[in-house]
Design a protein around this motif. Sequence first.
Motif, PDB file in Angstrom:
ATOM      1  N   LEU A 251       3.666 -11.984   3.122  1.00 27.19           N
ATOM      2  CA  LEU A 251       2.883 -10.497   2.504  1.00 27.19           C
ATOM      3  C   LEU A 251       4.045  -9.876   1.985  1.00 27.19           C
ATOM      4  N   PRO A 252       3.560  -9.066   0.778  1.00 28.92           N
ATOM      5  CA  PRO A 252       4.562  -7.993   0.136  1.00 28.92           C
ATOM      6  C   PRO A 252       4.888  -6.918   1.200  1.00 28.92           C
ATOM      7  N   GLU A 253       6.094  -6.368   1.408  1.00 32.61           N
ATOM      8  CA  GLU A 253       6.466  -5.459   2.385  1.00 32.61           C
ATOM      9  C   GLU A 253       5.614  -4.019   2.141  1.00 32.61           C
ATOM     10  N   GLN A 254       5.479  -3.628   0.588  1.00 29.19           N
ATOM     11  CA  GLN A 254       4.794  -2.600   0.468  1.00 29.19           C
ATOM     12  C   GLN A 254       3.435  -2.402   0.984  1.00 29.19           C
ATOM     13  N   LEU A 255       2.736  -3.668   0.747  1.00 29.37           N
ATOM     14  CA  LEU A 255       1.388  -3.913   1.167  1.00 29.37           C
ATOM     15  C   LEU A 255       1.457  -3.439   2.624  1.00 29.37           C
ATOM     16  N   LEU A 256       2.191  -4.114   3.443  1.00 25.07           N
ATOM     17  CA  LEU A 256       2.209  -4.014   4.866  1.00 25.07           C
ATOM     18  C   LEU A 256       2.580  -2.496   5.310  1.00 25.07           C
ATOM     19  N   GLY A 257       3.439  -1.994   4.462  1.00 25.62           N
ATOM     20  CA  GLY A 257       3.551  -0.438   4.859  1.00 25.62           C
ATOM     21  C   GLY A 257       2.345   0.454   4.456  1.00 25.62           C
ATOM     22  N   SER A 258       1.696   0.225   3.283  1.00 29.60           N
ATOM     23  CA  SER A 258       0.482   0.918   3.174  1.00 29.60           C
ATOM     24  C   SER A 258      -0.601   0.810   4.277  1.00 29.60           C
TER      25      SER A 258
END
Length: 241
Positions: A185-192
């Motif tokens: 999974l993209p890191e930015q998606l997880l952070g959001s």
Amino acid sequence: MAVIVALGAFLMTLVGGWTAQRVTDRRHLVLGLAGGLMLGVVGLDLLPEAVDAAGDEVFGVPQALLLFVGGFLFAHLVERLLAVRRAAHGADPQERVPQVGLTAAAAMVVHSLMDGVALGAAFQIGGGMGAAVALAVITHDFADGFNTYTITSLYGNERRKALAMLFADALAPVVGAASTLVLTLPEQLLGSYLGFFGGALLYLAAAEILPEAHHDHPARSTLLCTVAGAAFIWLVVGIAD
């Protein structure tokens, strides 16, 4: 290796839920501890990680913080809408809505799923990173199990539903770790996601769990349990780093 370690998280989550069940005669202490654990998870674990991962700013504010506020407002809106709906059908609007507890517990399950994903990703980076993340995940999954059972029960759900959500929360890290064998999974998606989830979790802790803990028992021991819960998460984060 990540899946094997996730089995430790599975067991620790069940231990946390079992502990929450066994201390029902000290309900105010359980709720005080749950509130402190949730506060610590949000402020010391989820939010810093979300700010690091989400990256971009929107009008000078980190995206993760905007989603954090959005998650808080979303949880408040959902609870108010459900209360209004119950009032329209003749029910007491102040009475707790079981669906809110189930929704919050489901969010905890998704969070545990992301823990498993983080665990799998860490082992892909290297053994040292994997060991550090494993320690953090296994330790704070006790808090996750404790909170999942407590939240579900607090909102008036039957014991079997609370146990079902607890089992789902325990299984989630194993599923998350296994998923990293086939996808990333993209890191930015997880952070959001972490930012939004943190806001919703903080609302439940500040607006529901802690007031309930101090309602009938405004004791010093309840406050100490809250502080101890937050301090426990601080210890976990410090050891993991």
